[in-house]
Write a protein that holds these residues in place. Structure first.
Motif, short mmCIF file in Angstrom:
data_model
loop_
_atom_site.label_atom_id
_atom_site.label_comp_id
_atom_site.label_asym_id
_atom_site.label_seq_id
_atom_site.Cartn_x
_atom_site.Cartn_y
_atom_site.Cartn_z
N ASP A 273 29.72 41.58 30.47
CA ASP A 273 30.35 41.30 31.76
C ASP A 273 30.35 39.81 32.05
O ASP A 273 31.31 39.27 32.60
CB ASP A 273 29.64 42.06 32.89
CG ASP A 273 29.96 43.55 32.89
OD1 ASP A 273 31.07 43.90 32.44
OD2 ASP A 273 29.12 44.34 33.32
N CYS A 274 29.26 39.15 31.69
CA CYS A 274 29.17 37.70 31.87
C CYS A 274 30.25 37.01 31.05
O CYS A 274 30.96 36.12 31.54
CB CYS A 274 27.78 37.22 31.47
SG CYS A 274 27.53 35.45 31.61
N ILE A 275 30.40 37.41 29.80
CA ILE A 275 31.39 36.80 28.91
C ILE A 275 32.80 37.02 29.45
O ILE A 275 33.61 36.08 29.52
CB ILE A 275 31.26 37.39 27.49
CG1 ILE A 275 29.96 36.91 26.84
CG2 ILE A 275 32.47 37.01 26.63
CD1 ILE A 275 29.64 37.61 25.52
N GLN A 276 33.11 38.25 29.82
CA GLN A 276 34.47 38.55 30.27
C GLN A 276 34.80 37.80 31.55
O GLN A 276 35.94 37.34 31.75
CB GLN A 276 34.64 40.06 30.47
CG GLN A 276 34.50 40.86 29.18
CD GLN A 276 35.42 40.36 28.08
OE1 GLN A 276 36.60 40.10 28.32
NE2 GLN A 276 34.88 40.24 26.87
N GLY A 277 33.82 37.65 32.44
CA GLY A 277 34.06 36.86 33.65
C GLY A 277 34.40 35.42 33.34
O GLY A 277 35.25 34.81 33.99
N LEU B 282 30.90 35.96 37.09
CA LEU B 282 31.60 35.14 38.07
C LEU B 282 32.91 35.78 38.47
O LEU B 282 33.58 36.44 37.67
CB LEU B 282 31.90 33.75 37.48
CG LEU B 282 30.71 32.88 37.08
CD1 LEU B 282 31.20 31.66 36.32
CD2 LEU B 282 29.92 32.47 38.30
N GLY B 283 33.30 35.57 39.75
CA GLY B 283 34.64 35.92 40.18
C GLY B 283 35.67 35.13 39.39
O GLY B 283 35.40 34.01 38.94
N ASP B 284 36.87 35.69 39.25
CA ASP B 284 37.87 35.10 38.35
C ASP B 284 38.26 33.67 38.72
O ASP B 284 38.62 32.88 37.84
CB ASP B 284 39.12 35.98 38.32
CG ASP B 284 38.86 37.34 37.71
OD1 ASP B 284 37.73 37.58 37.24
OD2 ASP B 284 39.79 38.17 37.69
N GLU B 285 38.22 33.34 39.99
CA GLU B 285 38.60 31.99 40.43
C GLU B 285 37.41 31.18 40.90
O GLU B 285 37.56 30.15 41.56
CB GLU B 285 39.64 32.09 41.55
CG GLU B 285 40.91 32.82 41.16
CD GLU B 285 41.85 33.03 42.34
OE1 GLU B 285 41.72 32.29 43.35
OE2 GLU B 285 42.70 33.93 42.28
N ALA B 286 36.20 31.65 40.58
CA ALA B 286 34.99 31.04 41.13
C ALA B 286 34.87 29.57 40.78
O ALA B 286 34.64 28.71 41.65
CB ALA B 286 33.76 31.80 40.66
#
Length: 668
Positions: free
Chosen positions: A20-24, A98-102
């Motif tokens: 999940d960390c990687i994909q974010g 992280l959120g996609d635009e974080a």
């Protein structure tokens, strides 16, 4: 191009949780040449190092640094700081995302406000995160004018030159609270801190295996020695006085008093709880004066006073009483008006399933706490009063996304009511009204597609507890529980009550098939009628007519025959359609409604709980779809045949002889 952000992630045996960390990170709106990622592998023994090496080979802006295990996250984070080239350094944990635009939003917000530290809004999935800090955007703040001390985790952006200027590094080695020491120093040295609250930037998760480092039981001696290091930093960078006392009160409240309250204390093994208490008392008596205690809530002050007085048994008795406190809420009303959902509710605290009460002493309102005479005397000697500031009580209503825990505060208007409870005591009830606009509820933006749950939070006298809303509700609530079409392009917002507890939730833009499940409530089949060649369906959709085209569609279906649309007109909570009788004659038809979906870009079709039956003469009627089709009339029975007398025995013998002679001739 200048690297805007360097993301540093300390890694140790995260297993599947690193995905999940990687994909974010791969979804970030910053382009790959605008940010870089450093995974610092701190001696992992699982498959993660190989996974990260493959990732780095595919993405040039992602780097992996391998080092021997150091035992904690301080050293790998420092390694990442040394390698970073970005204007800002962002720290993340290997099991969060992280959120996609974080990164883009936090970077732009920090630059615009010349911030040394940027804090992005956080969501907790199975774990608590700060609430008050993220109510609004805070562009230029400090510990003196904002609740920054509510957030001491390192998952923030720090200007790299700021870190270099003050030679700021994390404490290394196997230890606790190294993030507190680092973050509080940053807060106190920063010229400006920016808090971005209108976008969800960071997702904290609780791992299924319960192995989050912060959730592990700690050694009280080592823990509170590490906490003293954070206090030392504050004493180094502040003068004695109100600011220092307010900063210190954060640790008194969160790391000490709250560990000795309610279920949190009672669930600990007794010997461990006593050891924890002794270490807490050591710090409290060494470092915290009356000014620190004065900065925490009334009941917290009571616990702090009992710690000072060394009255552990009274602390446990109070914990047992507090463990029985629970917030309650009653949903009083639910109505749609101009695309807004109006929600009326009542809330109150209970203790042991009875309303919490407060005592009256002249003009004073007092907490009704179960304390011994010795405890009451000790509190009096410390000038700790049992006054209950009930007038400051309030309630929040929060809408929270079920999957990713994004949450937003709804506007609430509340009123306090004192209800006489006899014997000089009273209850405190809070009535409130809130408005949920699906198009602005998400911090000024529309609620996204998905399931959203309603939570209320009561804040009173130092208690802040949360519960769901809807399981207890008034008799008239169901009548107002309509589905609404809102926004442009249109999408449906369906309030519903969850299975089991019956809590209030929203299905936004038909995330599930709940419209079909709820159709019996939204539509009474007995009230659906045919008038001439038109069918009128009393469907409880609060439909607004603004916008191009009709908001809903109808069609009639029969398997292996066809689908026939009908022109539909929605008027308030009734949908009327002209029946294409010439196509429907002589059959029974399922009725489906097509409701707009902004996410799909077209209507989603849902079967209604009625069927339309058209007889051979073209006469139509509406029936409950669960009514079985009419069986054809049975055919009339014919008269029974007369039984024939059996053939005589000589005839049967002659027949057998004839057949035998015939067979003999064939074979000869």
């Amino acid at each position: 191009m200048t690297v805007k952000v360097s993301v540093v992630i300390a890694v140790y045996n995260p297993g599947k949780y690193v995905e999940d960390c990687i994909q974010g990170l791969l979804r970030q709106s910053l382009t790959p040449d605008e940010f870089e990622v450093f995974f610092v592998n701190d001696g992992s023994t699982d498959e993660t190092p190989a996974r990260l090496d493959r990732l780095a080979a595919e993405h040039p802006h992602i780097h992996v640094i391998h080092q021997d295990a150091s035992g904690w996250s301080g050293r790998p984070r420092n390694t990442g700081i040394d390698a970073a080239r970005g204007e800002y350094v962002m720290f993340a944990d290997h099991d969060d995302w992280l959120g996609d635009e974080a990164l883009e939003r936090m970077y732009e917000y920090g630059k615009a406000n010349e911030a040394d530290v940027v804090i992005g809004k956080m969501a907790g999935i199975g774990r608590p995160v700060p609430q008050e800090l993220f109510r609004v955007n805070r562009p230029r703040v400090s510990v003196a004018n904002a609740p920054l001390m509510d957030s001491l985790t390192p998952h923030k952006m720090f200007r790299r030159e700021f870190l270099a200027e003050h030679n700021m590094r994390f404490k290394e080695g196997r230890r606790r609270l190294e993030d507190h020491v680092f973050v509080v120093e940053a807060y106190l040295r920063a010229k400006s801190v920016a808090v971005l609250s209108d976008y969800l930037c960071y997702y904290h998760i609780t791992r299924d295996d319960g192995s989050n480092a912060g959730f592990q039981r700690f050694d009280p001696v080592g823990y509170f020695n590490n906490l003293r290091e954070a206090l030392d930093i504050v004493e180094e960078l502040t003068e004695p006085g109100p600011l220092r006392d307010r900063i210190f009160s954060r640790w008194l409240r969160n790391e000490m008093v709250e560990r000795l309250r309610g279920k949190r204390l009672l669930k600990l093994p007794e010997d461990y709880a006593e050891e924890l208490y002794r270490e807490i008392r050591g710090v409290v008596t060494e470092r915290f004066g009356p000014g620190v205690t004065a900065n925490i809530a009334p009941v917290q002050q009571v616990v702090a006073g009992l710690i000072h007085a060394d009255l552990y048994e009274d602390i446990r008795a109070l914990a047992e009483w507090e463990a029985a406190i629970k917030p309650t809420g009653t949903l009083d009303s639910l109505t749609w008006e101009n695309g807004h959902l109006n929600i009326g509710f009542t809330s109150e605290y209970q203790v042991d399933d009875a309303p919490m009460t407060f005592r009256k002493d002249g003009e004073r309102d007092l907490l009704g706490l179960p304390l011994s005479d010795k405890a009451l005397l000790a509190l009096t000697e410390q000038d700790i009063a049992l006054d209950a500031p009930v007038g400051a009580s309030d309630v929040d209503l929060v809408v929270r996304h079920r999957e990713d825990a994004r949450q937003y505060y709804l506007p609430v208007t509340s009123e306090l009511h004192r209800v006489d409870a006899g014997d000089g005591s009273f209850r405190l009830r809070i009535t409130a009204d809130s408005v949920l606009d699906p198009e602005t509820a998400a911090g000024g933006e529309p609620l996204t597609r998905g399931l959203w749950d309603l939570h209320l939070r009561i804040k009173s006298c130092g208690w802040s507890k949360e519960t769901r809303l809807g399981a207890v509700r008034g008799e008239d609530v169901e009548a107002g529980r309509l589905a609404a079409l809102t926004g442009e392009p249109r999408r449906m917002v369906l309030p519903y009550f969850t299975d089991g507890p019956g809590n209030l939730s929203l299905d936004v833009d038909q995330h599930t098939n709940k419209l079909e499940r709820e159709a019996v409530t939204l539509m009474d089949p007995a009230a659906a009628v045919v008038e001439g060649s038109a069918v009128r369906l009393p469907l409880a959709l609060a439909v607004e007519q603004a916008g191009a085209g009709e908001p809903v569609q109808l069609r009639f279906e029969r398997k292996n025959v066809g689908k026939f649309p009908a022109d539909a007109v929605a008027d308030g909570s009734t949908v009327t359609a002209e029946l294409p009788l010439e196509k429907l004659t002589g059959m029974r038809w399922a009725v489906r409604i097509g409701v707009p979906s902004a996410d799909r870009g077209e209507a989603k079709w849902t079967r209604l709980p009625v069927d339309v039956v058209v007889d051979a003469e073209g006469r139509a009627k509406v029936i409950d779809r669960h009514t079985p089709p009419a069986k054809p009339a049975p055919k009339p029975k014919s008269a029974p045949k007369k039984k024939q007398a059996p053939r005589p025995l000589w005839r049967r013998a002659a027949g057998r002889l004839k057949r035998a002679l015939t067979n003999q001739q064939k074979n000869s």
